[in-house]
Design a protein around this motif. Structure first.
Motif, PDB file in Angstrom:
ATOM      1  N   CYS A   1       4.194  10.835  17.246  1.00  0.00           N
ATOM      2  CA  CYS A   1       4.167   9.431  16.878  1.00  0.00           C
ATOM      3  C   CYS A   1       2.695   8.963  17.627  1.00  0.00           C
ATOM      4  N   ALA A   2       2.134   8.413  16.519  1.00  0.00           N
ATOM      5  CA  ALA A   2       0.853   7.932  16.823  1.00  0.00           C
ATOM      6  C   ALA A   2       0.969   6.418  17.224  1.00  0.00           C
ATOM      7  N   PHE A   3      -0.152   5.580  17.612  1.00  0.00           N
ATOM      8  CA  PHE A   3      -0.254   4.386  18.288  1.00  0.00           C
ATOM      9  C   PHE A   3      -1.306   3.538  17.700  1.00  0.00           C
ATOM     10  N   LEU A   4      -1.312   2.709  16.899  1.00  0.00           N
ATOM     11  CA  LEU A   4      -2.441   1.664  16.349  1.00  0.00           C
ATOM     12  C   LEU A   4      -2.361   0.417  17.325  1.00  0.00           C
ATOM     13  N   PRO A   5      -3.582   0.432  18.127  1.00  0.00           N
ATOM     14  CA  PRO A   5      -3.403  -0.580  19.260  1.00  0.00           C
ATOM     15  C   PRO A   5      -4.193  -1.832  18.974  1.00  0.00           C
ATOM     16  N   GLU A   6      -4.431  -2.117  17.916  1.00  0.00           N
ATOM     17  CA  GLU A   6      -4.952  -3.398  17.224  1.00  0.00           C
ATOM     18  C   GLU A   6      -4.361  -3.653  15.875  1.00  0.00           C
ATOM     19  N   TRP A   7      -3.878  -4.672  15.610  1.00  0.00           N
ATOM     20  CA  TRP A   7      -3.579  -5.127  14.227  1.00  0.00           C
ATOM     21  C   TRP A   7      -4.578  -5.513  13.309  1.00  0.00           C
ATOM     22  N   PRO A   8      -4.886  -4.685  12.150  1.00  0.00           N
ATOM     23  CA  PRO A   8      -5.715  -5.149  11.208  1.00  0.00           C
ATOM     24  C   PRO A   8      -5.609  -6.277  10.289  1.00  0.00           C
ATOM     25  N   GLY A   9      -4.236  -6.763  10.426  1.00  0.00           N
ATOM     26  CA  GLY A   9      -3.893  -8.014   9.420  1.00  0.00           C
ATOM     27  C   GLY A   9      -3.060  -7.695   8.371  1.00  0.00           C
ATOM     28  N   LEU A  10      -2.663  -8.356   7.642  1.00  0.00           N
ATOM     29  CA  LEU A  10      -1.557  -8.245   6.467  1.00  0.00           C
ATOM     30  C   LEU A  10      -2.125  -7.192   5.548  1.00  0.00           C
ATOM     31  N   PRO A  11      -1.325  -6.037   5.495  1.00  0.00           N
ATOM     32  CA  PRO A  11      -1.824  -4.844   4.910  1.00  0.00           C
ATOM     33  C   PRO A  11      -1.577  -4.987   3.213  1.00  0.00           C
ATOM     34  N   ILE A  12      -2.275  -5.853   2.731  1.00  0.00           N
ATOM     35  CA  ILE A  12      -2.214  -6.144   1.376  1.00  0.00           C
ATOM     36  C   ILE A  12      -3.500  -5.762   0.544  1.00  0.00           C
ATOM     37  N   ALA A  13      -4.475  -5.500   1.204  1.00  0.00           N
ATOM     38  CA  ALA A  13      -6.040  -4.998   0.997  1.00  0.00           C
ATOM     39  C   ALA A  13      -6.271  -3.438   1.292  1.00  0.00           C
ATOM     40  N   ASP A  14      -7.123  -2.830   1.072  1.00  0.00           N
ATOM     41  CA  ASP A  14      -7.576  -1.401   0.895  1.00  0.00           C
ATOM     42  C   ASP A  14      -7.998  -1.308   2.519  1.00  0.00           C
ATOM     43  N   HIS A  15      -8.780  -2.234   3.091  1.00  0.00           N
ATOM     44  CA  HIS A  15      -9.055  -2.055   4.471  1.00  0.00           C
ATOM     45  C   HIS A  15      -8.133  -1.468   5.511  1.00  0.00           C
ATOM     46  N   GLU A  16      -6.884  -2.358   5.487  1.00  0.00           N
ATOM     47  CA  GLU A  16      -5.849  -2.032   6.247  1.00  0.00           C
ATOM     48  C   GLU A  16      -5.120  -0.628   5.888  1.00  0.00           C
ATOM     49  N   GLY A  17      -5.306  -0.115   4.753  1.00  0.00           N
ATOM     50  CA  GLY A  17      -4.801   1.052   4.422  1.00  0.00           C
ATOM     51  C   GLY A  17      -5.602   2.249   5.052  1.00  0.00           C
ATOM     52  N   VAL A  18      -6.886   2.234   4.900  1.00  0.00           N
ATOM     53  CA  VAL A  18      -7.785   2.945   5.624  1.00  0.00           C
ATOM     54  C   VAL A  18      -7.550   2.862   7.242  1.00  0.00           C
ATOM     55  N   ILE A  19      -7.363   1.989   7.744  1.00  0.00           N
ATOM     56  CA  ILE A  19      -7.210   1.760   9.339  1.00  0.00           C
ATOM     57  C   ILE A  19      -5.843   2.710   9.566  1.00  0.00           C
ATOM     58  N   ILE A  20      -4.649   2.283   8.742  1.00  0.00           N
ATOM     59  CA  ILE A  20      -3.389   2.796   9.248  1.00  0.00           C
ATOM     60  C   ILE A  20      -3.597   4.206   9.056  1.00  0.00           C
ATOM     61  N   SER A  21      -3.937   4.902   7.615  1.00  0.00           N
ATOM     62  CA  SER A  21      -3.744   6.002   7.439  1.00  0.00           C
ATOM     63  C   SER A  21      -4.634   7.118   8.544  1.00  0.00           C
ATOM     64  N   GLU A  22      -5.881   6.577   9.159  1.00  0.00           N
ATOM     65  CA  GLU A  22      -6.477   7.314   9.886  1.00  0.00           C
ATOM     66  C   GLU A  22      -5.854   7.461  11.170  1.00  0.00           C
ATOM     67  N   ALA A  23      -5.267   6.298  11.498  1.00  0.00           N
ATOM     68  CA  ALA A  23      -4.614   6.183  12.810  1.00  0.00           C
ATOM     69  C   ALA A  23      -3.124   7.126  12.686  1.00  0.00           C
ATOM     70  N   LEU A  24      -2.772   7.198  11.606  1.00  0.00           N
ATOM     71  CA  LEU A  24      -1.426   7.813  11.558  1.00  0.00           C
ATOM     72  C   LEU A  24      -1.855   9.473  11.717  1.00  0.00           C
ATOM     73  N   GLY A  25      -3.149   9.910  11.260  1.00  0.00           N
ATOM     74  CA  GLY A  25      -3.479  11.251  11.301  1.00  0.00           C
ATOM     75  C   GLY A  25      -2.524  12.365  10.578  1.00  0.00           C
ATOM     76  N   PRO A  26      -2.199  13.337  11.475  1.00  0.00           N
ATOM     77  CA  PRO A  26      -1.296  14.193  10.973  1.00  0.00           C
ATOM     78  C   PRO A  26       0.029  14.047  11.286  1.00  0.00           C
ATOM     79  N   LYS A  27       0.480  12.967  12.027  1.00  0.00           N
ATOM     80  CA  LYS A  27       1.703  12.906  12.677  1.00  0.00           C
ATOM     81  C   LYS A  27       2.588  12.073  11.470  1.00  0.00           C
ATOM     82  N   LYS A  28       3.869  12.204  12.174  1.00  0.00           N
ATOM     83  CA  LYS A  28       4.948  11.466  11.057  1.00  0.00           C
ATOM     84  C   LYS A  28       5.451  10.409  11.252  1.00  0.00           C
TER      85      LYS A  28
END
Length: 258
Positions: free
Chosen positions: A149-176
């Motif tokens: 279980c990963a943890f994203l410590p800062e909210w990147p904002g409403l995830p309606i653009a590509d930037h947020e997708g990059v941040i969330i996917s990188e923070a998730l890494g290999p975890k579920k």
């Protein structure tokens, strides 16, 4: 009773028995997605239209199925799922995708092993997210999230653009699973059933942690024991049997899918 047999013996026997007795229910992908929505609604409560679920399309990269925007999880039917492309254009079915599902594209791109994504603002996980508090695996039912279980410590904002997708996917890494600060939760799975199973259990784990923290210091499950329990509870047949059980409860409580 004679000589004590090893844990490996009983693990092997349990695996063989499950293969013999626990069988998956046959559904189409859209039927499974609809049942997953109802299971999530039953266990996690509603948060307006914030919840999202998706599954990879057999069409290939950049395509997925999702619940059309404007419907709640508790009212989803198989006909309410649409297939969209990487620009969220509807190519099968009728309706529009929730614009916030754009970040799903980035998770699928980064994780070829992932076939389904669930995102919710479930109450207890959202409380941990609001308090900027990671999950502490301190009870057996929480062990699917041990080192998972990963943890994203800062909210990147409403995830309606590509930037947020990059941040969330990188923070998730290999975890579920991941807890998103100021936001909610995300779980992924090799199947819709697994992503849903983890979503429900993550909400339960967060609820348990909040209750237990008021009683004293949280005691993490020892690593090797947590890993052993995690591997058992994430067995495909355990996951699917649990999903089917929750589906039967949803049938009785919400009503069968029409």
């Amino acid at each position: 009773m004679g000589n004590l047999r090893s844990k490996e013996y009983f693990q092997q026997r349990a695996a063989e028995d499950m293969e013999r007795h626990l069988h998956s229910k046959q559904r189409t992908l859209k039927e499974t997605l609809a049942q997953a929505c109802r299971v999530i609604a039953l266990h996690e409560g509603e948060a307006g239209l914030a919840g999202q679920i998706s599954a990879r399309s057999e069409r290939g990269k950049g395509y997925y199925w999702t619940l059309k925007f404007g419907l709640g999880f508790d009212e989803a039917t198989p006909e309410d799922f649409i297939e969209v492309d990487q620009d969220l254009n509807c190519i099968s079915g009728e309706g529009m995708a929730n614009p916030a599902t754009r970040f799903h594209l980035w998770v699928y791109e980064a994780r070829p092993d992932v076939n389904s994504i669930v995102h919710t603002h479930s109450p207890s996980v959202s409380a941990l997210a609001a308090a900027k508090t990671p999950l502490v695996v301190c009870q057996m039912d929480m062990t699917p999230f041990y080192d998972n279980c990963a943890f994203l410590p800062e909210w990147p904002g409403l995830p309606i653009a590509d930037h947020e997708g990059v941040i969330i996917s990188e923070a998730l890494g290999p975890k579920k699973a991941i807890i998103l600060v100021n936001h909610g939760q995300l779980t992924v799975g090799v199947s819709v059933e697994e992503a849903t199973y983890l979503s429900v259990y993550l909400e339960r784990a967060a609820c348990l942690q909040i209750k237990a923290s008021g009683l004293g210091t949280l005691v993490p499950v020892p690593g090797e024991l947590a890993k052993d329990a995690r591997n058992y509870l994430l067995k495909e047949r355990v996951v699917n049997a649990t999903f089917n059980y929750w589906g039967r409860i949803a049938d009785r409580t919400i009503g069968k899918i029409q």
